[in-house]
Design an enzyme around this catalytic site. Structure first.
Site, short mmCIF file in Angstrom:
data_model
loop_
_atom_site.label_atom_id
_atom_site.label_comp_id
_atom_site.label_asym_id
_atom_site.label_seq_id
_atom_site.Cartn_x
_atom_site.Cartn_y
_atom_site.Cartn_z
N PHE A 44 -6.89 -1.45 -13.11
CA PHE A 44 -7.36 -2.87 -12.55
C PHE A 44 -8.74 -3.71 -11.47
O PHE A 44 -9.52 -4.35 -11.58
CB PHE A 44 -5.77 -3.43 -11.61
CG PHE A 44 -6.54 -4.68 -11.09
CD1 PHE A 44 -6.28 -5.82 -12.03
CD2 PHE A 44 -5.65 -4.88 -10.49
CE1 PHE A 44 -6.45 -7.15 -11.16
CE2 PHE A 44 -5.49 -7.10 -9.68
CZ PHE A 44 -5.96 -7.60 -10.54
N ILE A 101 -10.74 12.42 -11.01
CA ILE A 101 -12.05 13.13 -8.82
C ILE A 101 -11.32 13.96 -9.06
O ILE A 101 -11.84 14.34 -7.79
CB ILE A 101 -11.64 11.72 -8.63
CG1 ILE A 101 -9.83 11.43 -8.33
CG2 ILE A 101 -12.09 10.45 -9.15
CD1 ILE A 101 -10.11 10.58 -7.04
N THR A 104 -5.48 0.22 1.16
CA THR A 104 -4.50 -0.82 1.24
C THR A 104 -4.20 -1.54 2.86
O THR A 104 -4.56 -0.02 3.07
CB THR A 104 -3.47 -0.09 0.39
OG1 THR A 104 -2.56 -0.94 0.48
CG2 THR A 104 -3.26 0.90 0.70
N ASP A 105 -3.74 -2.17 2.47
CA ASP A 105 -3.07 -2.95 3.60
C ASP A 105 -1.36 -2.52 4.05
O ASP A 105 -1.39 -2.45 5.25
CB ASP A 105 -3.15 -4.32 4.12
CG ASP A 105 -1.94 -5.15 2.83
OD1 ASP A 105 -1.23 -3.97 1.88
OD2 ASP A 105 -2.08 -6.35 2.72
N GLU A 106 -1.00 -1.13 3.04
CA GLU A 106 0.29 -0.92 3.56
C GLU A 106 -0.34 -0.32 3.94
O GLU A 106 1.33 0.82 4.09
CB GLU A 106 1.19 -0.57 1.73
CG GLU A 106 1.09 -1.16 1.36
CD GLU A 106 1.79 -1.78 0.00
OE1 GLU A 106 2.54 -0.27 -0.18
OE2 GLU A 106 2.05 -1.98 -1.46
N TYR A 127 3.22 6.13 -1.84
CA TYR A 127 2.31 5.86 -1.74
C TYR A 127 0.93 5.45 -0.38
O TYR A 127 0.60 5.57 -0.72
CB TYR A 127 2.59 4.59 -2.62
CG TYR A 127 1.12 3.70 -2.73
CD1 TYR A 127 0.01 4.12 -3.41
CD2 TYR A 127 1.02 1.79 -1.96
CE1 TYR A 127 -1.03 3.24 -3.81
CE2 TYR A 127 0.30 1.22 -2.44
CZ TYR A 127 -0.83 1.65 -2.32
OH TYR A 127 -2.50 0.91 -2.74
N SER A 128 1.50 4.59 0.74
CA SER A 128 1.16 3.81 1.22
C SER A 128 1.09 5.66 2.23
O SER A 128 -0.25 5.64 2.92
CB SER A 128 2.00 3.29 1.94
OG SER A 128 2.76 3.56 2.59
N LYS A 176 -2.05 7.22 0.10
CA LYS A 176 -2.87 6.47 1.10
C LYS A 176 -3.65 6.69 2.43
O LYS A 176 -4.99 6.40 2.39
CB LYS A 176 -3.02 4.84 0.29
CG LYS A 176 -3.05 4.78 -0.98
CD LYS A 176 -4.59 5.11 -1.45
CE LYS A 176 -5.34 4.21 -0.97
NZ LYS A 176 -7.03 4.69 -2.31
N LYS A 183 3.22 -5.11 -11.33
CA LYS A 183 3.38 -5.48 -10.45
C LYS A 183 4.12 -6.77 -10.41
O LYS A 183 3.79 -6.64 -11.31
CB LYS A 183 1.70 -5.35 -10.10
CG LYS A 183 1.14 -4.25 -9.93
CD LYS A 183 1.63 -2.68 -8.80
CE LYS A 183 0.48 -1.74 -8.31
NZ LYS A 183 -0.29 -1.81 -7.77
N ASN A 201 7.40 -13.13 -2.26
CA ASN A 201 7.34 -12.83 -3.42
C ASN A 201 8.42 -13.93 -4.21
O ASN A 201 8.09 -14.03 -5.16
CB ASN A 201 8.69 -11.65 -3.59
CG ASN A 201 7.19 -10.74 -2.81
OD1 ASN A 201 6.28 -10.66 -2.73
ND2 ASN A 201 8.06 -9.74 -2.98
N ARG A 214 14.29 -2.53 -3.43
CA ARG A 214 13.45 -1.40 -3.63
C ARG A 214 14.01 -0.41 -2.36
O ARG A 214 13.72 -1.07 -0.85
CB ARG A 214 12.17 -1.44 -3.03
CG ARG A 214 11.00 -0.05 -2.92
CD ARG A 214 10.07 -0.59 -2.84
NE ARG A 214 9.45 -1.54 -3.98
CZ ARG A 214 7.76 -2.14 -4.07
NH1 ARG A 214 7.89 -2.13 -2.53
NH2 ARG A 214 7.32 -2.19 -5.61
N HIS A 269 11.80 -0.67 1.88
CA HIS A 269 11.09 -1.37 1.05
C HIS A 269 9.94 -2.89 2.36
O HIS A 269 11.08 -3.20 3.35
CB HIS A 269 11.66 -3.15 0.72
CG HIS A 269 10.26 -3.73 -0.55
ND1 HIS A 269 11.00 -5.01 -1.51
CD2 HIS A 269 9.32 -3.76 -0.79
CE1 HIS A 269 10.06 -5.50 -1.92
NE2 HIS A 269 8.95 -5.15 -1.54
#
Length: 344
Positions: A11, A59, A133-135, A159-160, A163, A198, A258, A291, A294
Protein backbone atom coordinates in the site's frame (compact mmCIF):
# COMPACT_ATOMS: atom_id res chain seq x y z
CA UNK A 1 21.29 7.99 -9.20
CA UNK A 2 18.80 5.26 -8.31
CA UNK A 3 16.53 4.39 -5.39
CA UNK A 4 15.88 0.87 -4.09
CA UNK A 5 12.38 0.61 -2.63
CA UNK A 6 11.51 -2.58 -0.73
CA UNK A 7 7.90 -3.57 -0.11
CA UNK A 8 7.14 -1.69 -3.32
CA UNK A 9 3.94 -3.54 -4.22
CA UNK A 10 2.31 -2.86 -0.87
CA UNK A 11 0.00 0.00 0.00
CA UNK A 12 2.51 2.65 1.13
CA UNK A 13 5.54 1.48 -0.85
CA UNK A 14 3.65 1.52 -4.15
CA UNK A 15 2.36 5.01 -3.41
CA UNK A 16 5.94 6.18 -2.88
CA UNK A 17 7.08 4.64 -6.18
CA UNK A 18 4.21 6.13 -8.16
CA UNK A 19 4.65 9.54 -6.55
CA UNK A 20 8.43 9.62 -6.94
CA UNK A 21 8.36 8.66 -10.60
CA UNK A 22 5.67 11.26 -11.29
CA UNK A 23 7.88 13.96 -9.79
CA UNK A 24 11.43 12.92 -10.74
CA UNK A 25 13.49 11.43 -13.54
CA UNK A 26 15.50 9.35 -11.09
CA UNK A 27 15.19 5.57 -11.67
CA UNK A 28 13.56 3.33 -9.07
CA UNK A 29 14.26 -0.35 -8.50
CA UNK A 30 11.36 -1.82 -6.58
CA UNK A 31 11.57 -5.12 -4.73
CA UNK A 32 8.67 -7.08 -3.27
CA UNK A 33 7.98 -10.67 -2.20
CA UNK A 34 4.36 -10.40 -3.49
CA UNK A 35 2.75 -11.95 -0.43
CA UNK A 36 -1.04 -11.84 -0.12
CA UNK A 37 -1.12 -8.05 0.47
CA UNK A 38 1.43 -7.16 -2.21
CA UNK A 39 0.16 -7.11 -5.78
CA UNK A 40 1.62 -5.79 -9.02
CA UNK A 41 -1.64 -4.00 -9.78
CA UNK A 42 -0.55 -1.32 -7.29
CA UNK A 43 2.39 -0.61 -9.59
CA UNK A 44 0.43 -0.85 -12.84
CA UNK A 45 0.72 2.90 -13.56
CA UNK A 46 4.54 2.64 -13.61
CA UNK A 47 5.24 -0.90 -14.83
CA UNK A 48 5.88 0.34 -18.37
CA UNK A 49 7.94 3.31 -17.21
CA UNK A 50 11.55 2.82 -18.42
CA UNK A 51 12.75 4.38 -15.17
CA UNK A 52 11.14 1.58 -13.12
CA UNK A 53 12.53 -1.92 -12.58
CA UNK A 54 10.64 -4.52 -10.56
CA UNK A 55 12.40 -7.39 -8.77
CA UNK A 56 10.36 -10.24 -7.26
CA UNK A 57 12.25 -11.09 -4.06
CA UNK A 58 12.09 -10.90 -0.28
CA UNK A 59 14.23 -8.59 1.85
CA UNK A 60 15.29 -11.78 3.64
CA UNK A 61 16.81 -13.17 0.42
CA UNK A 62 20.38 -11.99 0.86
CA UNK A 63 21.57 -13.21 -2.53
CA UNK A 64 18.77 -11.40 -4.37
CA UNK A 65 19.29 -8.15 -2.46
CA UNK A 66 23.05 -8.25 -3.00
CA UNK A 67 22.52 -8.80 -6.72
CA UNK A 68 20.22 -5.77 -6.92
CA UNK A 69 22.76 -3.62 -5.08
CA UNK A 70 25.61 -4.73 -7.34
CA UNK A 71 23.63 -4.21 -10.52
CA UNK A 72 21.79 -0.97 -9.83
CA UNK A 73 24.05 0.79 -7.28
CA UNK A 74 21.33 2.78 -5.49
CA UNK A 75 22.05 5.98 -3.59
CA UNK A 76 19.44 5.02 -0.99
CA UNK A 77 17.41 2.08 0.28
CA UNK A 78 13.87 2.78 1.49
CA UNK A 79 12.50 -0.11 3.53
CA UNK A 80 8.70 -0.31 3.38
CA UNK A 81 8.66 -4.13 3.50
CA UNK A 82 6.70 -5.43 6.48
CA UNK A 83 3.93 -7.66 7.68
CA UNK A 84 1.56 -5.09 9.13
CA UNK A 85 -1.89 -6.47 10.04
CA UNK A 86 -2.32 -6.71 13.82
CA UNK A 87 -5.05 -9.36 13.67
CA UNK A 88 -2.87 -11.62 11.53
CA UNK A 89 0.04 -11.09 13.95
CA UNK A 90 -2.12 -12.35 16.81
CA UNK A 91 -3.13 -15.47 14.88
CA UNK A 92 0.33 -16.16 13.42
CA UNK A 93 3.20 -14.09 14.83
CA UNK A 94 6.06 -16.08 13.26
CA UNK A 95 5.67 -14.48 9.82
CA UNK A 96 6.00 -11.07 11.47
CA UNK A 97 9.21 -12.06 13.22
CA UNK A 98 10.64 -13.46 9.99
CA UNK A 99 9.85 -10.44 7.82
CA UNK A 100 10.00 -7.52 10.23
CA UNK A 101 12.92 -8.67 12.38
CA UNK A 102 14.98 -11.24 10.47
CA UNK A 103 14.24 -9.62 7.12
CA UNK A 104 15.24 -6.16 8.35
CA UNK A 105 18.42 -7.60 9.87
CA UNK A 106 19.41 -9.23 6.58
CA UNK A 107 18.61 -6.09 4.62
CA UNK A 108 20.71 -4.03 7.02
CA UNK A 109 23.64 -6.39 6.62
CA UNK A 110 23.41 -6.18 2.83
CA UNK A 111 23.20 -2.40 3.06
CA UNK A 112 26.16 -2.22 5.44
CA UNK A 113 28.43 -4.28 3.17
CA UNK A 114 27.33 -2.30 0.10
CA UNK A 115 27.82 1.07 1.84
CA UNK A 116 31.24 0.10 3.23
CA UNK A 117 32.50 -0.65 -0.30
CA UNK A 118 31.32 2.65 -1.80
CA UNK A 119 33.78 5.44 -2.64
CA UNK A 120 34.06 7.94 0.20
CA UNK A 121 31.96 10.64 -1.49
CA UNK A 122 29.14 8.16 -2.19
CA UNK A 123 29.31 6.82 1.38
CA UNK A 124 28.66 10.33 2.61
CA UNK A 125 25.43 10.70 0.63
CA UNK A 126 24.04 7.14 0.96
CA UNK A 127 20.92 6.69 3.13
CA UNK A 128 18.98 3.75 4.59
CA UNK A 129 15.45 4.96 5.37
CA UNK A 130 13.36 2.67 7.55
CA UNK A 131 9.58 3.11 7.58
CA UNK A 132 7.93 2.21 10.89
CA UNK A 133 4.77 2.80 12.90
CA UNK A 134 3.40 4.72 15.87
CA UNK A 135 2.30 1.40 17.40
CA UNK A 136 5.82 0.83 18.76
CA UNK A 137 5.03 3.45 21.42
CA UNK A 138 2.11 1.50 22.89
CA UNK A 139 -1.15 3.14 23.85
CA UNK A 140 -2.24 6.54 25.16
CA UNK A 141 -4.78 7.58 27.73
CA UNK A 142 -7.52 10.09 26.82
CA UNK A 143 -5.56 13.09 28.12
CA UNK A 144 -2.01 11.96 27.32
CA UNK A 145 0.13 14.04 25.00
CA UNK A 146 0.62 12.59 21.50
CA UNK A 147 3.62 10.37 20.81
CA UNK A 148 6.85 12.33 20.34
CA UNK A 149 10.11 10.90 19.05
CA UNK A 150 11.35 10.79 22.65
CA UNK A 151 8.57 8.49 23.90
CA UNK A 152 9.80 5.13 25.14
CA UNK A 153 8.85 1.99 23.26
CA UNK A 154 6.01 -0.04 24.80
CA UNK A 155 4.66 -2.31 22.01
CA UNK A 156 1.57 -4.34 22.90
CA UNK A 157 0.97 -6.66 19.92
CA UNK A 158 3.18 -9.16 18.10
CA UNK A 159 3.09 -6.79 15.11
CA UNK A 160 4.20 -3.70 17.03
CA UNK A 161 6.81 -5.70 18.94
CA UNK A 162 8.31 -6.91 15.66
CA UNK A 163 8.40 -3.37 14.29
CA UNK A 164 9.95 -2.09 17.53
CA UNK A 165 12.66 -4.74 17.19
CA UNK A 166 13.35 -3.64 13.62
CA UNK A 167 13.62 0.00 14.72
CA UNK A 168 16.15 -1.00 17.38
CA UNK A 169 18.19 -2.91 14.81
CA UNK A 170 18.28 0.12 12.52
CA UNK A 171 19.39 2.33 15.40
CA UNK A 172 22.08 -0.17 16.44
CA UNK A 173 23.48 -0.48 12.90
CA UNK A 174 23.89 3.30 12.88
CA UNK A 175 25.51 3.62 16.28
CA UNK A 176 27.69 0.52 16.00
CA UNK A 177 28.66 0.49 12.34
CA UNK A 178 28.00 4.06 11.26
CA UNK A 179 25.38 3.11 8.66
CA UNK A 180 23.65 6.41 7.69
CA UNK A 181 20.05 5.68 8.66
CA UNK A 182 16.80 7.60 8.93
CA UNK A 183 13.64 6.30 10.64
CA UNK A 184 10.04 7.44 10.28
CA UNK A 185 7.17 6.40 12.56
CA UNK A 186 3.77 7.07 11.03
CA UNK A 187 0.19 7.03 12.20
CA UNK A 188 -2.65 5.06 10.54
CA UNK A 189 -2.53 5.43 6.76
CA UNK A 190 -5.50 5.34 4.40
CA UNK A 191 -6.04 6.03 0.71
CA UNK A 192 -6.13 4.43 -2.77
CA UNK A 193 -4.89 0.84 -3.26
CA UNK A 194 -5.34 0.03 0.46
CA UNK A 195 -5.67 -3.75 0.86
CA UNK A 196 -9.22 -4.49 2.13
CA UNK A 197 -8.40 -5.93 5.54
CA UNK A 198 -7.73 -2.70 7.49
CA UNK A 199 -10.66 -0.71 8.92
CA UNK A 200 -11.31 1.84 6.16
CA UNK A 201 -10.96 -0.32 3.02
CA UNK A 202 -12.69 -3.23 4.75
CA UNK A 203 -15.70 -1.08 5.60
CA UNK A 204 -15.91 0.36 2.10
CA UNK A 205 -15.69 -3.06 0.43
CA UNK A 206 -18.12 -4.67 2.90
CA UNK A 207 -20.59 -1.82 2.53
CA UNK A 208 -20.68 -2.17 -1.25
CA UNK A 209 -21.08 -5.95 -0.92
CA UNK A 210 -24.00 -5.60 1.50
CA UNK A 211 -22.02 -7.20 4.32
CA UNK A 212 -21.75 -6.14 7.99
CA UNK A 213 -19.31 -3.38 8.84
CA UNK A 214 -17.43 -4.85 11.82
CA UNK A 215 -16.52 -2.45 14.64
CA UNK A 216 -14.44 -3.79 17.54
CA UNK A 217 -15.81 -3.39 21.06
CA UNK A 218 -17.46 -0.02 21.62
CA UNK A 219 -15.74 1.55 18.60
CA UNK A 220 -14.13 4.26 20.71
CA UNK A 221 -10.54 3.32 19.90
CA UNK A 222 -8.91 6.52 18.66
CA UNK A 223 -6.42 6.70 15.81
CA UNK A 224 -4.58 9.54 14.09
CA UNK A 225 -5.37 9.24 10.36
CA UNK A 226 -2.77 10.10 7.70
CA UNK A 227 -3.53 10.20 3.97
CA UNK A 228 -1.02 7.92 2.26
CA UNK A 229 0.11 10.53 -0.27
CA UNK A 230 0.90 12.93 2.57
CA UNK A 231 2.92 10.16 4.21
CA UNK A 232 4.99 9.45 1.11
CA UNK A 233 5.59 13.19 0.64
CA UNK A 234 6.96 13.18 4.18
CA UNK A 235 9.26 10.26 3.39
CA UNK A 236 10.58 12.04 0.31
CA UNK A 237 11.23 15.09 2.51
CA UNK A 238 13.06 13.06 5.15
CA UNK A 239 15.17 11.34 2.49
CA UNK A 240 16.16 14.69 0.98
CA UNK A 241 16.67 16.73 4.14
CA UNK A 242 16.63 14.47 7.22
CA UNK A 243 19.56 14.38 9.61
CA UNK A 244 21.34 11.02 9.72
CA UNK A 245 20.48 8.99 12.81
CA UNK A 246 17.29 10.93 13.51
CA UNK A 247 13.71 9.69 13.87
CA UNK A 248 10.77 11.65 12.49
CA UNK A 249 7.18 11.05 13.56
CA UNK A 250 4.69 11.54 10.73
CA UNK A 251 1.03 12.13 11.55
CA UNK A 252 -2.08 13.66 10.07
CA UNK A 253 -3.31 15.67 13.09
CA UNK A 254 -6.62 13.82 12.63
CA UNK A 255 -7.65 11.95 15.78
CA UNK A 256 -10.94 10.11 15.36
CA UNK A 257 -12.71 7.22 17.03
CA UNK A 258 -13.12 4.14 14.84
CA UNK A 259 -16.91 4.29 15.07
CA UNK A 260 -16.92 7.91 13.87
CA UNK A 261 -14.70 6.92 10.94
CA UNK A 262 -17.11 4.17 9.91
CA UNK A 263 -20.11 6.48 10.22
CA UNK A 264 -18.39 9.10 8.03
CA UNK A 265 -17.68 6.44 5.40
CA UNK A 266 -21.36 5.49 5.48
CA UNK A 267 -22.40 9.12 5.05
CA UNK A 268 -20.13 9.50 2.00
CA UNK A 269 -21.40 6.26 0.47
CA UNK A 270 -24.99 7.34 1.08
CA UNK A 271 -24.17 10.45 -0.98
CA UNK A 272 -22.00 8.92 -3.70
CA UNK A 273 -23.62 5.50 -4.17
CA UNK A 274 -26.96 5.17 -2.33
CA UNK A 275 -28.10 1.67 -1.43
CA UNK A 276 -30.41 0.16 -4.03
CA UNK A 277 -32.80 -1.00 -1.32
CA UNK A 278 -32.81 2.39 0.41
CA UNK A 279 -31.77 3.36 3.89
CA UNK A 280 -28.29 4.18 5.10
CA UNK A 281 -25.13 2.09 5.10
CA UNK A 282 -25.06 2.85 8.84
CA UNK A 283 -27.62 0.04 9.19
CA UNK A 284 -24.82 -2.43 8.30
CA UNK A 285 -22.62 -1.49 11.29
CA UNK A 286 -22.11 -4.52 13.55
CA UNK A 287 -20.26 -4.43 16.85
CA UNK A 288 -17.99 -7.46 17.35
CA UNK A 289 -15.85 -8.83 20.17
CA UNK A 290 -12.84 -6.62 20.73
CA UNK A 291 -9.35 -7.62 19.61
CA UNK A 292 -7.12 -9.03 22.40
CA UNK A 293 -4.90 -6.33 23.86
CA UNK A 294 -6.43 -3.65 21.64
CA UNK A 295 -4.60 -0.32 22.09
CA UNK A 296 -7.07 2.40 23.02
CA UNK A 297 -5.52 5.51 21.48
CA UNK A 298 -2.70 6.50 19.14
CA UNK A 299 -1.77 10.07 18.32
CA UNK A 300 1.33 11.53 16.68
CA UNK A 301 3.08 14.76 17.56
CA UNK A 302 4.37 15.76 14.11
CA UNK A 303 5.86 19.10 15.16
CA UNK A 304 9.50 18.00 14.76
CA UNK A 305 9.22 17.18 11.04
CA UNK A 306 7.33 20.42 10.44
CA UNK A 307 9.76 22.52 12.46
CA UNK A 308 12.99 21.04 11.11
CA UNK A 309 12.06 19.93 7.59
CA UNK A 310 9.01 22.02 6.72
CA UNK A 311 6.61 19.12 6.08
CA UNK A 312 2.97 19.12 7.12
CA UNK A 313 -0.01 17.19 5.74
CA UNK A 314 -1.96 18.71 2.86
CA UNK A 315 -5.14 16.70 3.41
CA UNK A 316 -7.63 16.94 6.22
CA UNK A 317 -9.39 13.71 7.10
CA UNK A 318 -12.55 15.01 5.44
CA UNK A 319 -10.81 15.70 2.11
CA UNK A 320 -8.68 12.56 2.22
CA UNK A 321 -11.49 10.17 3.09
CA UNK A 322 -13.69 11.58 0.31
CA UNK A 323 -10.88 10.96 -2.21
CA UNK A 324 -10.43 7.46 -0.81
CA UNK A 325 -14.10 6.47 -0.97
CA UNK A 326 -14.37 7.85 -4.50
CA UNK A 327 -11.29 5.89 -5.60
CA UNK A 328 -12.75 2.65 -4.24
CA UNK A 329 -16.03 3.34 -6.02
CA UNK A 330 -14.16 3.96 -9.28
CA UNK A 331 -12.04 0.80 -8.90
CA UNK A 332 -14.48 -1.88 -7.78
CA UNK A 333 -12.93 -4.53 -10.02
CA UNK A 334 -9.61 -4.06 -8.21
CA UNK A 335 -11.37 -4.25 -4.85
CA UNK A 336 -13.14 -7.49 -5.80
CA UNK A 337 -9.83 -9.02 -6.90
CA UNK A 338 -8.15 -8.07 -3.61
CA UNK A 339 -11.06 -9.35 -1.54
CA UNK A 340 -10.68 -12.69 -3.30
CA UNK A 341 -6.95 -12.74 -2.47
CA UNK A 342 -7.68 -11.84 1.15
CA UNK A 343 -10.22 -14.63 1.57
CA UNK A 344 -8.19 -17.41 -0.04
Amino acid sequence: MTLLVTGSAGFIGSCFVRQHLAAHSEPVVSLDALTYAGHLSTLAPVMDNPLHTFVHASIGDTDAVQAVLRTHKPRAILNFAAESHVDRSILGPEAFIQTNVVGTYRLLECARAYWAALPHNEQATFRFLHVSTDEVYGTLGPSDAPFAETNRYEPNSPYSASKAASDHLVRAWHHTYGLPVLTTNCSNNYGPYHFPEKLIPLCISNALAGKPLPVYGDGQQIRDWLFVEDHTRAIRTVLAQGQVGETYNVGGWNEMANLDVVRLICTLLDELMPRARGGSYVDQIAFVTDRPGHDRRYAIDARKIERTLGWKPQETFETGIRKTVQWFLNNQDWVAQMVQRRDQ
